[in-house]
Design a protein around this motif. Structure first.
Motif, short mmCIF file in Angstrom:
data_model
loop_
_atom_site.label_atom_id
_atom_site.label_comp_id
_atom_site.label_asym_id
_atom_site.label_seq_id
_atom_site.Cartn_x
_atom_site.Cartn_y
_atom_site.Cartn_z
N ALA A 160 0.85 -1.19 0.00
CA ALA A 160 0.00 0.00 0.00
C ALA A 160 0.88 1.24 0.00
CB ALA A 160 -0.91 0.00 1.22
N ARG A 161 0.42 2.28 -0.64
CA ARG A 161 1.11 3.57 -0.67
C ARG A 161 0.44 4.49 0.33
NH1 ARG A 161 0.10 4.47 -5.34
NH2 ARG A 161 -1.40 6.19 -5.24
N VAL A 162 1.19 4.89 1.34
CA VAL A 162 0.62 5.63 2.48
C VAL A 162 1.24 7.02 2.55
CG1 VAL A 162 0.47 5.68 5.00
CG2 VAL A 162 0.20 3.53 3.79
N VAL A 163 0.41 8.02 2.82
CA VAL A 163 0.89 9.39 3.03
C VAL A 163 0.93 9.63 4.53
CG1 VAL A 163 0.53 11.83 2.58
CG2 VAL A 163 -0.09 10.14 0.84
N GLY A 164 2.15 9.77 5.07
CA GLY A 164 2.31 9.92 6.51
C GLY A 164 2.52 11.36 6.92
N LYS A 165 3.15 11.55 8.08
CA LYS A 165 3.39 12.90 8.61
C LYS A 165 4.32 13.66 7.67
CE LYS A 165 2.64 12.16 13.54
NZ LYS A 165 3.23 12.26 14.89
N GLY A 166 4.06 14.98 7.58
CA GLY A 166 4.86 15.80 6.68
C GLY A 166 4.59 15.51 5.23
N SER A 167 3.44 14.89 4.94
CA SER A 167 3.05 14.53 3.56
C SER A 167 4.08 13.63 2.89
CB SER A 167 2.83 15.80 2.72
OG SER A 167 1.79 16.58 3.27
N LYS A 168 4.81 12.85 3.70
CA LYS A 168 5.80 11.92 3.15
C LYS A 168 5.11 10.60 2.77
CE LYS A 168 9.71 13.80 5.75
NZ LYS A 168 10.70 13.54 6.81
N THR A 169 5.42 10.12 1.58
CA THR A 169 4.82 8.89 1.07
C THR A 169 5.78 7.72 1.29
OG1 THR A 169 3.61 10.13 -0.62
CG2 THR A 169 3.82 7.77 -0.95
N ARG A 170 5.22 6.58 1.72
CA ARG A 170 6.03 5.38 1.86
C ARG A 170 5.23 4.17 1.41
NH1 ARG A 170 3.93 6.16 7.00
NH2 ARG A 170 3.33 4.28 8.16
N LEU A 171 5.93 3.16 0.94
CA LEU A 171 5.31 1.90 0.56
C LEU A 171 5.43 0.93 1.72
CD1 LEU A 171 6.44 1.24 -3.12
CD2 LEU A 171 4.13 1.69 -2.32
N ILE A 172 4.33 0.28 2.06
CA ILE A 172 4.35 -0.67 3.16
C ILE A 172 3.76 -2.00 2.71
CG2 ILE A 172 4.24 1.04 5.02
CD1 ILE A 172 1.23 0.60 5.09
N PRO A 173 4.25 -3.10 3.25
CA PRO A 173 3.67 -4.41 2.91
C PRO A 173 2.30 -4.58 3.58
CG PRO A 173 5.38 -4.66 4.56
CD PRO A 173 5.40 -3.21 4.16
N VAL A 174 1.44 -5.34 2.91
CA VAL A 174 0.12 -5.67 3.44
C VAL A 174 0.06 -7.19 3.62
CG1 VAL A 174 -2.38 -5.60 3.04
CG2 VAL A 174 -0.93 -3.70 2.30
N GLY A 175 -0.26 -7.63 4.83
CA GLY A 175 -0.23 -9.06 5.15
C GLY A 175 -1.34 -9.86 4.50
N ARG A 176 -1.18 -11.18 4.54
CA ARG A 176 -2.15 -12.09 3.91
C ARG A 176 -3.56 -11.92 4.48
NH1 ARG A 176 -3.93 -16.91 5.68
NH2 ARG A 176 -2.33 -16.95 7.30
N LYS A 177 -3.67 -11.82 5.79
CA LYS A 177 -4.98 -11.68 6.42
C LYS A 177 -5.65 -10.37 6.01
CE LYS A 177 -5.54 -15.32 9.19
NZ LYS A 177 -6.75 -16.17 9.19
N ALA A 178 -4.85 -9.31 5.92
CA ALA A 178 -5.40 -8.01 5.52
C ALA A 178 -5.85 -8.05 4.06
CB ALA A 178 -4.37 -6.91 5.73
N LEU A 179 -5.11 -8.75 3.21
CA LEU A 179 -5.51 -8.89 1.80
C LEU A 179 -6.81 -9.67 1.68
CD1 LEU A 179 -2.04 -9.62 0.15
CD2 LEU A 179 -3.41 -7.54 -0.10
N GLU A 180 -6.97 -10.71 2.52
CA GLU A 180 -8.22 -11.46 2.52
C GLU A 180 -9.38 -10.57 2.96
OE1 GLU A 180 -7.53 -14.77 5.07
OE2 GLU A 180 -6.13 -15.77 3.70
N ALA A 181 -9.13 -9.73 3.97
CA ALA A 181 -10.18 -8.81 4.44
C ALA A 181 -10.52 -7.79 3.36
CB ALA A 181 -9.72 -8.11 5.71
N LEU A 182 -9.53 -7.33 2.61
CA LEU A 182 -9.78 -6.41 1.49
C LEU A 182 -10.62 -7.06 0.41
CD1 LEU A 182 -6.29 -4.67 1.18
CD2 LEU A 182 -8.49 -3.46 1.35
#
Length: 307
Positions: A160-182
């Motif tokens: 997932a591409r997330v916009v964090g503090k200071g409008s900084k963007t980072r890529l983070i992994p999404v786990g298997r359980k979260a993908l199933e929930a999505l």
């Protein structure tokens, strides 16, 4: 103050929430100064600000909150100096009182698994389960979760591409359980929103879900599912960080995943991990366990010698 807010937004590129926070803190100071019959920014002295800090402390603000106020005041006076509306920065040498640093609350792994594995067919609970899976799976802040758009999720790549503090963007992994929930939530979402809606998580009316609504839904989820402690969004983030660090021991990786600019912020989780290790040590090490009787002492000593 309005000019300063525009400066933060346009020149410094701060997020709207950061600008609002600065304005709120400065308005509180301005209100107090007027009550003290001080109506000129250039007339404010270090003595005035020390009195203000003492007033904030009496009102119950923590050292951390007062430090945030002082940071806003220092930044404001830097701007006033640049604009030649002040002759010095009276906040430079003012320090907030130190307050005890509280360790964040962390949920038990088994309890989180039980709460997140609960099955449901209710559309809103399908959404809620997906939100909470994402928060725990990827260590998201509340604001990061609420601002997620549907195109920020790559289900195929598991990231997932997330916009964090200071409008900084980072890529983070999404786990298997979260993908199933999505995969369960996205078809439900499609039936609730107009095509133009970009938000990943929406209300029954199809609007982007607010921070307050997410907090309330997580609290409700914990009550309905029988959690033994009150759940809140930051607890899921803290739990993610603590469980990751406990399993991997890789502080730098946890820092990157959380989006911390300074590793000192991440180091608080080493204290949590040490508390766990200390409990295990106290319960397990033969030289740490308490002896209950003289007979036991002799027996244990003999066993230790044989070992």
């Amino acid at each position: 103050m309005a000019d300063f807010a525009r400066h933060l937004a346009s020149e410094k590129r701060h997020s709207p929430r950061t600008c609002e926070s600065y304005q709120r803190d400065l308005f509180r100071l301005a209100t107090w100064l007027v009550e003290q019959n001080n109506t000129e920014w250039r007339a404010v002295t270090g003595y005035d600000l020390r009195r203000y800090v003492a007033n904030l402390s009496r009102e119950g603000l923590s050292g951390r909150s007062i430090a945030r106020h002082l940071s806003a005041i220092r930044r404001f006076y830097q701007y006033l100096l640049r604009e030649r509306r002040a002759i010095d920065n009276p906040a430079l040498d003012i320090r907030a009182p130190k307050s005890r640093r509280r360790l964040p609350g962390v949920a038990d792994v088994d309890q989180l698994n039980y709460l997140l594995d609960a099955s449901t067919d209710d559309p809103l609970e399908v959404r809620d389960q997906c939100m909470f899976e994402l928060m725990y799976s990827s260590g998201l802040r509340l604001a990061e979760l609420a601002s997620l758009n549907i195109d920020a999720i790559d289900c195929r790549g598991g990231e997932a591409r997330v916009v964090g503090k200071g409008s900084k963007t980072r890529l983070i992994p999404v786990g298997r359980k979260a993908l199933e929930a999505l995969s369960r939530w996205l078809p439900v979402r499609a039936s609730m929103v107009p095509e133009a809606q970009t938000a990943l998580f929406v209300s029954r009316r199809g609007d982007r879900l607010s921070h307050r609504s997410i907090q309330a839904r997580l609290s409700r989820w914990g009550i309905v599912k029988g959690a033994d402690q009150k759940l809140h969004p930051h607890m899921l983030r803290h739990s993610f960080a603590s469980h990751m660090l406990e399993s991997s021991g890789d502080l730098r990786a946890v820092q990157e995943l959380l989006g911390h600019a300074d590793i000192a912020t991440t180091q608080i989780y080493t204290h949590l991990d040490f508390q766990h290790l200390a409990r295990v040590y106290d319960q397990s090490h033969p030289r740490a366990r308490r002896r209950h009787s003289p007979g036991q002492d002799g027996q244990n000593s003999e066993q230790e010698g044989n070992t």
